[in-house]
Design an enzyme around this catalytic site. Structure first.
Site, PDB file in Angstrom:
ATOM      1  N   ASP A   1       0.800  -0.844  -0.181  1.00  0.00           N
ATOM      2  CA  ASP A   1       0.075   0.133   0.281  1.00  0.00           C
ATOM      3  C   ASP A   1       0.705   1.363  -0.131  1.00  0.00           C
ATOM      4  O   ASP A   1       2.483   1.284   0.251  1.00  0.00           O
ATOM      5  CB  ASP A   1      -0.632   0.007   0.962  1.00  0.00           C
ATOM      6  CG  ASP A   1      -0.164   0.149   2.689  1.00  0.00           C
ATOM      7  OD1 ASP A   1       0.770  -0.774   2.302  1.00  0.00           O
ATOM      8  OD2 ASP A   1      -0.654   1.325   3.699  1.00  0.00           O
TER       9      ASP A   1
ATOM     10  N   GLU B   1       0.088  -0.693   5.494  1.00  0.00           N
ATOM     11  CA  GLU B   1       0.830  -0.255   6.895  1.00  0.00           C
ATOM     12  C   GLU B   1       1.023   0.853   6.702  1.00  0.00           C
ATOM     13  O   GLU B   1       1.170   1.764   8.092  1.00  0.00           O
ATOM     14  CB  GLU B   1       2.438  -0.582   6.337  1.00  0.00           C
ATOM     15  CG  GLU B   1       3.647  -0.471   7.379  1.00  0.00           C
ATOM     16  CD  GLU B   1       4.220   0.912   7.297  1.00  0.00           C
ATOM     17  OE1 GLU B   1       4.864   1.334   8.261  1.00  0.00           O
ATOM     18  OE2 GLU B   1       3.797   1.012   6.572  1.00  0.00           O
TER      19      GLU B   1
HETATM   20  N1  BES Z   1       8.209   2.867   5.398  1.00  0.00           N
HETATM   21  C1  BES Z   1       7.627   3.957   6.781  1.00  0.00           C
HETATM   22  C2  BES Z   1       8.463   3.903   7.898  1.00  0.00           C
HETATM   23  C3  BES Z   1      10.069   4.706   8.019  1.00  0.00           C
HETATM   24  C4  BES Z   1       9.883   5.739   7.940  1.00  0.00           C
HETATM   25  C5  BES Z   1      11.004   4.141   8.382  1.00  0.00           C
HETATM   26  C6  BES Z   1      10.706   6.342   7.767  1.00  0.00           C
HETATM   27  C7  BES Z   1      12.000   4.893   8.308  1.00  0.00           C
HETATM   28  C8  BES Z   1      12.001   6.196   8.084  1.00  0.00           C
HETATM   29  C9  BES Z   1       6.242   3.681   6.955  1.00  0.00           C
HETATM   30  O1  BES Z   1       6.127   2.768   5.187  1.00  0.00           O
HETATM   31  C10 BES Z   1       5.619   4.485   7.528  1.00  0.00           C
HETATM   32  O2  BES Z   1       5.274   5.888   6.369  1.00  0.00           O
HETATM   33  N2  BES Z   1       4.635   3.796   8.124  1.00  0.00           N
HETATM   34  C11 BES Z   1       3.933   5.271   9.052  1.00  0.00           C
HETATM   35  C12 BES Z   1       3.813   4.018  10.110  1.00  0.00           C
HETATM   36  C13 BES Z   1       2.333   4.419  11.266  1.00  0.00           C
HETATM   37  C14 BES Z   1       1.098   4.547  10.189  1.00  0.00           C
HETATM   38  C15 BES Z   1       1.975   3.453  11.520  1.00  0.00           C
HETATM   39  C16 BES Z   1       4.777   6.511  10.055  1.00  0.00           C
HETATM   40  O3  BES Z   1       5.975   5.891  10.142  1.00  0.00           O
HETATM   41  O4  BES Z   1       3.929   7.237   9.892  1.00  0.00           O
HETATM   42 ZN    ZN Z   2       6.351   2.566   4.367  1.00  0.00          ZN
END
Ligand code: BES
Ligand code: ZN
Length: 502
Positions: A130, A196
């Site tokens: 997604d 995710e």
């Molecule tokens: N890929 C990101 C997570 C991430 C961002 C890891 C920057 C390391 C550095 C992931 O897709 C994401 O954006 N996760 C969300 C999680 C939330 C919706 C629970 C986030 O970090 O906002």
């Molecule tokens: Zn991500």
């Protein structure tokens, strides 16, 4: 008779000779895989283009069928390579409907396996198909769901770095092994989700169910869903912040009003909300909710020293921001703020007027959305209570007759793993082989709450192996992945699987 010492020496010499054979063998096999990856570059770019073209935005209920199309696409690309993927349904999404009021199913989890040569470990690969929303009006230079290859090598499109690029890169890796005629020395288990970006609803329960079934016997987990810190230095990541996401709803008059008729006669929800929001955090990022700082683990001299070794300058941060709106003056302070301290961000207001023009409305009900990135040793339950108490107290001090509701929308815990294990060792070696440098060991400010769930439930080491760069603009307009990172990233994945199996 040989003395114990000389027999040990002999044994070591033998082992060394044996290792040398394995490595020279390994490098010729790996070289074949690498050269296949180079040959297949046009095919790999086309595959990413096809993936980007499916607007699988998990937060837009009307696009739910696109998530099913995306899952199908991954399945159909992987199956000819021998990967058996099952589409695991998770039931209906809680409290969400389409614009027509119809309930929607959660996107499926793709779970599957690929048998390797049988000699090595069993590695679980996690990723998500997604993506974040994207509209041309947000500042994209081209349609976000049409991959554009820029002359400077950038591949631009929603999801190229987060996380379609890495997910597709795993498929490409498998194809390269297969076409190079080299066996993958590890067994692979896949867990690719479609929720995710919207809090991974359903995944935690799924992992708990599957730990003694489909995920049984897993030796380690590899997640490629983050980025380098800067733009040149490859990294491996062993920590993530958590995120607790809240909404503050303030309701007043029974419906939206004309400010000419009612302005000055009624308590306005939007005025209350701006006051309450302004008491959460200062402009330079200091959280104003009492009790949070006290839960943050103290900085030890040892940890402090780790930040000095990271290849990152304040200009890297300025480049990623697009200007010099940085709070801190030094890269160390900036990195610590991103990795080891909590941060509070205000994301938006639902129900407020937000179109161009000058509408003179008094919104009757508004919800402010904010989140707190959490770090060791913040206790999430305690945090919720501190947030609720603080918001209620701020609101009470306004003496407004409006009604307040504060809620937690979702929470995911922070994670800090130990980078000293075979999983990181294989990835370190892979990075060195492909990029010719030792990777920096980093933590990250973003959240992948499921990383901790995998570690706790499967009790095996989790590794984060990014392929994109710090300036890729994940979640932003004109998200990109550099072609070199894509191709070298596929090679790094291949080398990682190779070394993990040896
Ligand atoms: N890929 C990101 C997570 C991430 C961002 C890891 C920057 C390391 C550095 C992931 O897709 C994401 O954006 N996760 C969300 C999680 C939330 C919706 C629970 C986030 O970090 O906002
Ligand atoms: Zn991500």
């Amino acid at each position: 008779m040989l003395s114990l010492r000389s027999s040990t020496r002999l044994f070591c010499a033998k082992r060394l000779a044996y290792q040398r054979t394995v490595y020279s063998q390994a490098s010729s096999d790996l070289k074949r895989v690498f050269s296949k990856i180079d040959d297949l570059k046009p095919r790999f770019i086309k595959r990413l283009k096809d993936a980007v073209a499916i607007p699988s935005v998990s937060s837009e209920p009307d696009r739910r069928n696109e998530l099913f199309r995306m899952a199908q696409f991954i399945k159909s690309e992987s199956e000819p390579l021998g990967v058996t993927l099952q589409q695991k349904e998770l039931g209906l999404q809680d409290g969400v409907t389409t614009s027509k009021g119809e309930p929607i199913p959660l996107p499926p989890i793709l779970q599957g396996t690929l048998k390797g040569s049988g000699s090595g470990k069993r590695i679980l690969i996690y990723g998500h198909y997604d993506v974040q929303p994207a509209n041309l009006e947000d500042g994209w230079s081209s349609d976000p769901f049409t991959l554009v290859e820029k002359p400077d090598g950038r591949l631009v499109g929603r999801g190229v770095t987060d996380d379609k690029g890495p997910v597709i890169a795993w498929i490409n890796t498998i194809q390269a092994f297969k076409e190079a005629g080299v066996e993958i020395p590890v067994d692979l288990v896949f867990c690719i989700e479609g929720m995710e970006e919207s809090g991974s609803e359903g995944l935690e329960d799924f992992i708990k169910q599957e730990k003694s079934k489909g995920f049984k016997g897993v030796d380690g987990i590899c997640i490629s869903d983050n980025y380098w810190v800067g733009i040149k230095q490859p990294v491996l990541t062993y920590g993530l912040r958590g995120v607790s996401y809240y909404s503050i709803t303030i309701s007043g008059p029974s419906e939206d009003l004309h400010s000419g008729l009612f302005g000055g006669t009624t308590y306005e929800p939007m005025i209350d909300l701006t006051h309450v929001l302004s008491r959460l955090v200062t402009p330079n990022g200091k959280i104003l909710i009492p009790g949070i700082d006290e839960m943050v683990a103290l900085l030890t001299p040892e940890e402090s020293g780790l930040y000095d070794k990271i290849t990152f300058t304040i200009n890297d941060l300025k480049d990623a921001l697009g200007n010099d709106t940085t709070i801190h003056e030094t890269p160390k302070e900036a990195l610590m703020s991103r990795w080891r301290y909590p941060a509070l961000s205000i994301h938006g207001v639902e129900g407020a007027f937000s179109s161009p023009g000058a509408k003179t409305v008094i919104p009757a009900k508004v919800s402010g959305k904010f989140s707190i990135r959490t770090v060791p040793d913040i206790d999430l339950k305690k945090l919720d209570q501190l947030v609720f108490d603080h918001v209620e107290k701020s609101f009470a001090s306004l003496n407004s007759k409006n009604k307040l509701k504060v809620e937690l929308i979702h929470a995911g815990k922070w994670w800090v793993g130990d980078p000293n294990n075979w999983n990181f060792e294989a990835a370190r070696k892979a990075t060195e082989t492909v990029w010719g440098v030792e990777p920096d060991m980093t933590r990250e400010g973003g959240s992948i709450p499921i990383a901790l769930t995998f570690e706790e439930e499967l009790k095996k080491p989790v590794l984060l192996l990014p392929i994109g760069r710090g300036d890729d603009g994940a979640h932003s307009a004109s998200e990109k992945l550099d072609t070199v990172n894509y191709i070298q990233g596929i090679k790094t994945m291949a080398a990682y699987l190779y070394y993990a199996g040896k």
